[in-house]
Write a protein that holds these residues in place. Structure first.
Motif, PDB file in Angstrom:
ATOM      1  N   ALA A  37      -1.080  44.142 -16.765  1.00 36.33           N
ATOM      2  CA  ALA A  37      -2.025  43.400 -17.059  1.00 36.33           C
ATOM      3  C   ALA A  37      -3.083  42.340 -16.929  1.00 36.33           C
ATOM      4  N   GLU A  38      -4.642  42.461 -16.772  1.00 35.39           N
ATOM      5  CA  GLU A  38      -5.352  41.480 -16.454  1.00 35.39           C
ATOM      6  C   GLU A  38      -4.559  40.640 -15.372  1.00 35.39           C
ATOM      7  N   ASP A  39      -4.220  39.744 -16.350  1.00 37.93           N
ATOM      8  CA  ASP A  39      -3.548  39.008 -14.889  1.00 37.93           C
ATOM      9  C   ASP A  39      -3.015  39.309 -13.705  1.00 37.93           C
ATOM     10  N   GLN A  40      -1.693  40.262 -14.623  1.00 36.77           N
ATOM     11  CA  GLN A  40      -0.990  41.204 -13.185  1.00 36.77           C
ATOM     12  C   GLN A  40      -2.298  41.270 -11.913  1.00 36.77           C
ATOM     13  N   TYR A  41      -2.997  42.059 -12.447  1.00 35.42           N
ATOM     14  CA  TYR A  41      -4.085  42.918 -12.015  1.00 35.42           C
ATOM     15  C   TYR A  41      -4.271  41.404 -10.641  1.00 35.42           C
ATOM     16  N   LEU A  88     -10.723  47.020 -12.604  1.00 35.51           N
ATOM     17  CA  LEU A  88     -10.448  48.608 -12.223  1.00 35.51           C
ATOM     18  C   LEU A  88     -10.409  50.067 -13.003  1.00 35.51           C
ATOM     19  N   ALA A  89     -11.898  49.869 -14.305  1.00 38.73           N
ATOM     20  CA  ALA A  89     -12.011  50.696 -14.666  1.00 38.73           C
ATOM     21  C   ALA A  89     -13.222  50.913 -13.352  1.00 38.73           C
ATOM     22  N   ALA A  90     -14.144  50.230 -13.380  1.00 40.56           N
ATOM     23  CA  ALA A  90     -15.280  50.422 -12.266  1.00 40.56           C
ATOM     24  C   ALA A  90     -14.292  50.694 -11.149  1.00 40.56           C
ATOM     25  N   LEU A  91     -13.690  50.570 -10.584  1.00 43.01           N
ATOM     26  CA  LEU A  91     -13.095  50.649  -9.265  1.00 43.01           C
ATOM     27  C   LEU A  91     -12.439  51.748  -8.826  1.00 43.01           C
ATOM     28  N   THR A  92     -12.510  52.636  -9.974  1.00 47.03           N
ATOM     29  CA  THR A  92     -11.776  53.852 -10.540  1.00 47.03           C
ATOM     30  C   THR A  92     -12.114  55.027 -10.189  1.00 47.03           C
ATOM     31  N   PRO A  93     -13.228  55.269 -10.765  1.00 45.45           N
ATOM     32  CA  PRO A  93     -14.604  56.179 -10.427  1.00 45.45           C
ATOM     33  C   PRO A  93     -15.004  56.166  -9.006  1.00 45.45           C
ATOM     34  N   ALA A  94     -14.883  55.124  -8.134  1.00 45.83           N
ATOM     35  CA  ALA A  94     -16.382  55.042  -6.845  1.00 45.83           C
ATOM     36  C   ALA A  94     -14.319  55.090  -5.721  1.00 45.83           C
ATOM     37  N   ARG A  95     -13.083  55.189  -5.897  1.00 47.05           N
ATOM     38  CA  ARG A  95     -12.361  55.450  -4.978  1.00 47.05           C
ATOM     39  C   ARG A  95     -11.813  56.784  -5.323  1.00 47.05           C
ATOM     40  N   GLU A  96     -12.113  57.347  -6.217  1.00 44.83           N
ATOM     41  CA  GLU A  96     -12.328  58.840  -7.128  1.00 44.83           C
ATOM     42  C   GLU A  96     -13.360  59.779  -6.070  1.00 44.83           C
ATOM     43  N   ALA A  97     -14.542  58.891  -6.404  1.00 48.03           N
ATOM     44  CA  ALA A  97     -15.911  59.527  -5.637  1.00 48.03           C
ATOM     45  C   ALA A  97     -15.573  59.482  -3.714  1.00 48.03           C
ATOM     46  N   GLU A  98     -15.130  58.178  -3.540  1.00 46.10           N
ATOM     47  CA  GLU A  98     -15.104  58.149  -1.934  1.00 46.10           C
ATOM     48  C   GLU A  98     -13.652  58.795  -1.365  1.00 46.10           C
ATOM     49  N   ASP A  99     -12.543  59.339  -2.217  1.00 47.33           N
ATOM     50  CA  ASP A  99     -11.570  60.286  -1.865  1.00 47.33           C
ATOM     51  C   ASP A  99     -12.252  61.963  -1.665  1.00 47.33           C
ATOM     52  N   THR A 100     -12.710  62.214  -2.840  1.00 50.14           N
ATOM     53  CA  THR A 100     -13.497  63.540  -2.758  1.00 50.14           C
ATOM     54  C   THR A 100     -14.452  63.585  -1.434  1.00 50.14           C
ATOM     55  N   ARG A 101     -15.369  61.996  -0.972  1.00 46.14           N
ATOM     56  CA  ARG A 101     -16.282  61.929  -0.049  1.00 46.14           C
ATOM     57  C   ARG A 101     -15.367  62.352   1.009  1.00 46.14           C
ATOM     58  N   LEU A 102     -14.295  61.780   1.480  1.00 38.60           N
ATOM     59  CA  LEU A 102     -13.428  62.602   2.668  1.00 38.60           C
ATOM     60  C   LEU A 102     -13.056  63.932   2.385  1.00 38.60           C
ATOM     61  N   LEU A 103     -12.630  63.898   1.540  1.00 35.59           N
ATOM     62  CA  LEU A 103     -12.364  65.820   1.438  1.00 35.59           C
ATOM     63  C   LEU A 103     -12.935  66.312   2.099  1.00 35.59           C
ATOM     64  N   ALA A 104     -14.596  66.386   1.329  1.00 28.26           N
ATOM     65  CA  ALA A 104     -15.364  66.796   1.602  1.00 28.26           C
ATOM     66  C   ALA A 104     -15.811  67.014   3.135  1.00 28.26           C
ATOM     67  N   PHE A 105     -15.565  65.536   3.664  1.00 30.30           N
ATOM     68  CA  PHE A 105     -15.720  66.187   5.340  1.00 30.30           C
ATOM     69  C   PHE A 105     -14.793  66.633   6.133  1.00 30.30           C
ATOM     70  N   ILE A 106     -13.641  66.404   5.630  1.00 27.07           N
ATOM     71  CA  ILE A 106     -12.517  66.826   6.433  1.00 27.07           C
ATOM     72  C   ILE A 106     -12.132  68.150   6.372  1.00 27.07           C
ATOM     73  N   MET A 107     -12.848  68.842   5.105  1.00 25.55           N
ATOM     74  CA  MET A 107     -13.581  70.424   5.119  1.00 25.55           C
ATOM     75  C   MET A 107     -13.600  70.955   6.138  1.00 25.55           C
ATOM     76  N   GLY A 108     -14.941  70.192   6.346  1.00 29.59           N
ATOM     77  CA  GLY A 108     -16.090  70.284   7.072  1.00 29.59           C
ATOM     78  C   GLY A 108     -15.258  70.398   8.489  1.00 29.59           C
ATOM     79  N   LEU A 109     -14.365  70.073   8.343  1.00 31.29           N
ATOM     80  CA  LEU A 109     -13.993  70.009  10.226  1.00 31.29           C
ATOM     81  C   LEU A 109     -13.225  70.998  10.969  1.00 31.29           C
ATOM     82  N   GLY A 110     -13.903  71.536  12.735  1.00 30.43           N
ATOM     83  CA  GLY A 110     -12.762  72.879  13.103  1.00 30.43           C
ATOM     84  C   GLY A 110     -11.942  71.739  14.113  1.00 30.43           C
ATOM     85  N   GLU A 111     -11.768  72.590  15.305  1.00 28.40           N
ATOM     86  CA  GLU A 111     -10.774  71.783  16.210  1.00 28.40           C
ATOM     87  C   GLU A 111     -11.741  71.301  16.729  1.00 28.40           C
ATOM     88  N   ALA A 112     -12.565  70.946  17.051  1.00 29.37           N
ATOM     89  CA  ALA A 112     -13.695  70.890  18.112  1.00 29.37           C
ATOM     90  C   ALA A 112     -14.359  69.846  17.623  1.00 29.37           C
TER      91      ALA A 112
END
Length: 181
Positions: A37-41, A88-112
């Protein structure tokens, strides 16, 4: 028979797995938070950032700060307790976008990249330099730490059954990574 992965392959795969896990755990946690509930959140419960709302915002704030340090792009709030989104409704898509951004960054990394030093300043302006892999260890550990706080808050409001498993091994089993290792 597939070739045996090298130590370098496993090193890189570790961070790719952690980035995938991070998004998976966040989606599960946000799904559970949607049952509050909103008051719990918004309830001040003595967590370091007070409430589910404050803690979830903090996690997005810190990821944006770290991604700015890592990539040089994106907004980086100056305060760790910044409230980026009021619902939370506004935070959720921003969180998803940041997780996607982080994953894309990591996928571009190599050992060096992972062993290369990263120079950055913290929010107090102190300068640091350390290998990128250790920074990523911190980033993922920090997420786990605060997700655990939110998990506890949700459990307190809705009962243990309402808070999903966030165990890494559960993610590995669901994605087949446990068998692949």
């Amino acid at each position: 028979m597939p070739p045996t992965p090298t130590a370098a392959d496993l090193f890189v795969a570790r961070y790719r797995q952690m980035a995938g896990y991070n998004g998976w755990a966040n989606r599960r946690l946000y799904g559970a938070a949607a049952g509050l509930a909103e008051d719990q959140y918004r309830a001040e419960r003595g967590a370091f950032f007070g409430s589910v709302h404050g803690t979830l915002n903090h996690l997005l704030v810190t990821d944006r700060i770290w991604m700015r340090r890592l990539t040089g792009a994106g907004e980086a709030p100056s305060r760790l307790d910044t409230i980026l989104f009021e619902t939370l409704a506004a935070l959720t898509p921003a969180r998803e976008a940041e997780d996607t951004r982080l994953l894309a960054f990591i996928m571009g990394l190599g050992e060096a990249d992972l062993v290369a030093p990263l120079a950055y300043a913290n929010t107090a302006g102190q300068l640091f330099e350390q290998p990128l892999a250790t920074v990523l260890d911190h980033l993922f550990n920090h997420q786990t730490h605060h997700r655990g706080q939110v998990h506890c808050l949700i459990s307190g409001f809705l009962g243990k059954g309402a808070a999903p498993s966030l165990d890494l091994i559960q993610y590995q089993r669901e994605t087949g990574l446990a068998a692949a290792a």
